[in-house]
Design a protein around this motif. Structure first.
Motif, PDB file in Angstrom:
ATOM      1  N   LYS A   1      -5.125   1.776   3.255  1.00 36.56           N
ATOM      2  CA  LYS A   1      -4.264   0.598   3.381  1.00 36.56           C
ATOM      3  C   LYS A   1      -5.052  -0.674   3.088  1.00 36.56           C
ATOM      4  CE  LYS A   1      -0.818  -1.604   6.344  1.00 36.56           C
ATOM      5  NZ  LYS A   1      -0.100  -1.582   7.633  1.00 36.56           N
TER       6      LYS A   1
ATOM      7  N   VAL B   1      -1.085  -7.387   3.376  1.00 38.44           N
ATOM      8  CA  VAL B   1      -0.840  -6.004   2.983  1.00 38.44           C
ATOM      9  C   VAL B   1       0.310  -5.443   3.804  1.00 38.44           C
ATOM     10  CG1 VAL B   1      -1.814  -3.676   2.816  1.00 38.44           C
ATOM     11  CG2 VAL B   1      -3.248  -5.676   2.338  1.00 38.44           C
TER      12      VAL B   1
ATOM     13  N   SER C   1       0.865  -1.184   0.000  1.00 38.73           N
ATOM     14  CA  SER C   1       0.000   0.000   0.000  1.00 38.73           C
ATOM     15  C   SER C   1       0.895   1.225   0.000  1.00 38.73           C
ATOM     16  CB  SER C   1      -0.905  -0.001   1.239  1.00 38.73           C
ATOM     17  OG  SER C   1      -1.778   1.108   1.226  1.00 38.73           O
TER      18      SER C   1
END
Length: 748
Positions: free
Chosen positions: A76, A96, A66
């Motif tokens: 995010k 992530v 992100s």
């Protein structure tokens, strides 16, 4: 370990394939480039440096970076969702991670202007689609079938005719050896095929946030770290004449105390006294014992009461010193109007007041500087001229170079999660302060502001005044409109941040005869961008005044507002700026869902407002009751919004709900008393934020149009104040023309 790596540089227009190179791990690397100048200029900016944006490991783990700061707006989660949807990844396979700051690789990395989704929508989709195409190609070659006979879903490639399927992880190595597809050849999904986009997905850091994991700037810990507090002059522009430094240095836990000054960028580093100690408590305790004699000969003498009196006199003039927009025959139009309406609206300065006060950790090691901070603008968007010019002023980077002497390549800024930003953390004075203190310390040092620091030394939302005038024809239609806007300037030429009005500000472009003019009042107190800059206050004055004119004309407010829009644009026309067709649709939807026109109990009414900001069309209807003692209760706010396709429904609803509550809190009771250049309010006992029991029900409805998606962090706020103010008038006959509501003798 074999992996697929998709690298991408932020692109706002066309893209071309950069290169293909095999990684040492046997994967592949794909780069995109947007030509933004000559080849020489591109090379100078480092356009050809790719980055690992998306990776797939043989164990099936899909890592998506992100790129933009997370300040509570949910990017995010939502930005990786866009990549994952085009990839046809199962969300449970996705991990992530925050991307490192490298604008030569990622392009602009900042949070502000509700721009994260709209500026990254296409490139993120292409990144996912490119990886999917390569995985399909690899599977087709493995099976000896045509790629167009293969489908993808849940991190798998399937061949329906034979019933075979293979995971992305199993294909990672083979896909990495294939030719990168030309972005022009990619077929992005139709909306009907989205599997993740539009769903409700919880924030990827939710568990960590609610369990108190160390995500925020205030949580940073480094070996041997020291702690700093900083005392600034209470009036902007003051300097230190003397201080009891010897006494402070002798206090328990204190390592050093010294004076800092900076004449070239006082907006980033205000003169003051720094205290470095072995704990935050020791630093704060020493700060409370400081005795500073301030030289305020050149400090701010700004006074809100004086500004208000001055503005009331200036408002008697029909136009300001500078005409921003006008049409021929404006004076004649008012002379010939059947009815005219005049009103004066005002609103005070307000603070950002994020839950986490400003902080930054800096570590100087020789000619290198490392910084960890909850910043919205770690980089300055090199190669994107308009944005770069703005961020150069807000970022601490130029200060770290020119004032502290670090080469840009030797500066590393690592953004942490922010405990609220609302525009405040885009301006990086706290980073400049921490770095300047670190120049005196041979260890990492964390600078921590107190709540009082945060209130007294903010980059405030500017106050302002509007002298409004409207002309109505014999049919009660708006025929002429004037807005004499009285605002502030730090240099005598330009309005302060968030305090300037554009020539196309609603409703001027939609009225046959209209004028917008400005008068600038001199100001020293610094102003910054506050949630939905400009629109956050323009909406209150303008949309309340439109209701005033509708009442004077004896017209239904909904009908009157829609009439100003004129003939709606075709909804297929993807025009920049406010789209009257989309505006009309959200206004009608909000009115319908709120039950506009229904009979209400005595002392209770509905109020309507619309505003276009940050490319979003949003209308709100507030259900409000007013008791005989002036106590105001907002029962429900119905919101209709068109921002194109929603990426994360959970995050989108959260942003609208938060905007409504933030807007209501500000409208009800927030304002700063400024006298002799000082902010009188120092904490939440004097700056009364909305409490949970006062929060209304918020009912959100989205028109998921086919227009390019836009952001939601800001545009839900502006319509709230006028919607509530208009409801108050309908319920009581009392017109609210100044914020906050508490200044009108009313309360929540």
């Amino acid at each position: 370990m074999n992996k697929i790596s998709i690298t991408s540089q932020l692109n706002l227009s066309r893209r071309s394939v950069l290169n293909l190179s095999a990684t040492a791990a046997g994967g592949m690397m794909l780069g995109f480039l947007t030509p933004t100048g000559s080849k020489e200029a591109q090379a100078a900016r480092g356009d050809f440096e790719p980055n690992a944006f998306l990776s797939i490991s043989p164990d099936g783990k899909i890592t998506i970076l992100s790129k933009n700061p997370e300040i509570g707006q949910g990017v995010k989660t939502s930005m990786p969702m866009i990549v994952a949807d085009e990839l046809d990844a199962a969300w449970e396979d996705v991990v992530v991670e925050d991307a490192p700051v490298n604008e030569k690789v990622f392009g602009p990395q900042f949070a502000g202007g509700s721009l994260s989704i709209t500026s990254n929508w296409v490139v993120l989709r292409q990144a996912g689609a490119s990886a999917r195409a390569m995985l399909v190609d690899a599977a087709a070659r493995t099976w000896g079938v045509s790629a167009d006979q293969c489908t993808t879903a849940n991190s798998m490639v399937m061949h329906d005719a034979s019933g075979r399927k293979i995971s992305y992880g199993q294909l990672a190595s083979a896909a990495g050896r294939l030719k990168v597809p030309d972005p022009k050849s990619l077929k992005l999904k139709d909306r009907s095929d989205f599997t993740l986009i539009g769903q409700r997905i919880g924030g990827v850091d939710n568990d960590k946030v609610v369990t108190g994991a160390p995500l925020f700037g205030i949580d940073v810990q480094l070996p041997g770290m020291l702690y700093a507090a900083y005392e600034r002059c209470p009036a902007y522009g003051g300097r230190v004449a003397s201080a009891n430094l010897a006494q402070i240095k002798a206090m328990p836990g204190v390592k050093d105390a010294f004076i800092l000054e900076n004449k070239s960028r006082p907006d980033l580093l205000r003169a003051g006294v720094a205290i470095v100690a072995d704990s935050t408590w020791a630093a704060f305790r020493a700060k409370s014992a400081l005795q500073v004699e301030w030289d305020e000969s050149n400090a701010s003498k700004d006074s809100w009461s004086a500004y208000t009196a001055q503005a009331q006199e200036l408002a008697k003039k029909p136009r300001g010193e500078t005409v921003v927009h006008t049409t021929e025959g404006i004076d004649e139009a008012f002379s010939g109007a059947a009815k005219t309406v005049k009103s004066f609206y005002s609103y005070p300065f307000v603070a950002h007041a994020p839950l986490e006060p400003q902080n930054a950790t800096a570590w100087r090691r020789g000619d290198k500087l490392d910084v960890w901070a909850p910043t919205q603008s770690a980089a300055i968007a090199e190669g994107f001229p308009g944005l770069q010019q703005l961020l150069e002023v807000m970022s601490a980077m130029p200060f770290l170079e020119t004032e502290l002497g670090f080469a840009r390549e030797n500066i590393t800024i690592t953004p942490t999660r922010s405990g609220g930003g609302f525009g405040r953390r885009g301006f990086n004075d706290f980073i400049a302060e921490a770095a300047a203190i670190a120049m005196h310390v041979d260890a990492p040092v964390k600078l921590q502001w107190t709540r009082q620091d945060d209130m007294a030394h903010d980059q405030y939302r500017s106050g302002g005044f509007h002298a409004l005038e409207g002309g109505l024809d014999e049919n009660g239609k708006l025929s002429a409109f004037r807005n004499h806007f009285i605002t502030f300037s730090a240099d005598g030429k330009n309005a302060v941040n968030g305090g300037g009005m554009a020539p196309n500000e609603f409703p001027a472009p939609h009225v046959a005869k209209s004028e917008i003019s400005q008068t600038l009042l001199p100001l020293m107190i610094p102003c910054g961008f506050w949630r939905a800059p400009g629109a956050n206050v323009f909406a209150f004055a303008i949309q309340s005044f439109i209701h005033e004119m509708a009442v004077t004309a004896g017209r239904d407010h909904l009908e009157f507002l829609l009439e100003i829009m004129g003939e709606p644009m075709p909804l297929t026309e993807n025009a920049r700026g406010m789209h009257t067709g989309r505006a009309a649709q959200v206004i009608k939807l909000a009115a319908e869902k709120a039950g506009w026109g229904r009979e209400m109990p005595a002392g209770r009414a509905l109020g309507l407002a619309f505003y276009y900001s940050h490319s979003a069309h949003i209308a709100e209807v507030a259900d409000v009751s007013v008791a005989e003692n002036g106590k105001v209760k907002v029962h429900k706010v119905t919101v209709a919004a068109d921002v194109g396709p929603i990426v994360n429904m959970s995050g989108a609803e959260n942003q609208i709900q938060g905007s409504v509550i933030d807007g209501l809190s500000t409208f009800m009771s927030l304002g700063l008393s400024i006298e002799n250049g000082r902010i009188r309010e120092s904490n939440f006992d004097q700056y009364n934020m909305l409490r949970m029991a006062e929060a209304p029900e918020v009912d959100v409805h989205f028109i998921q149009s086919d227009f390019h998606p836009t952001g939601l962090g800001e545009p839900g706020l502006p319509p709230l104040a006028p919607a509530v103010a208009n409801a108050i008038f309908t319920a009581t006959g009392r017109r609210v023309r100044s914020m906050p509501l508490s200044s009108n003798g009313m309360s929540a």
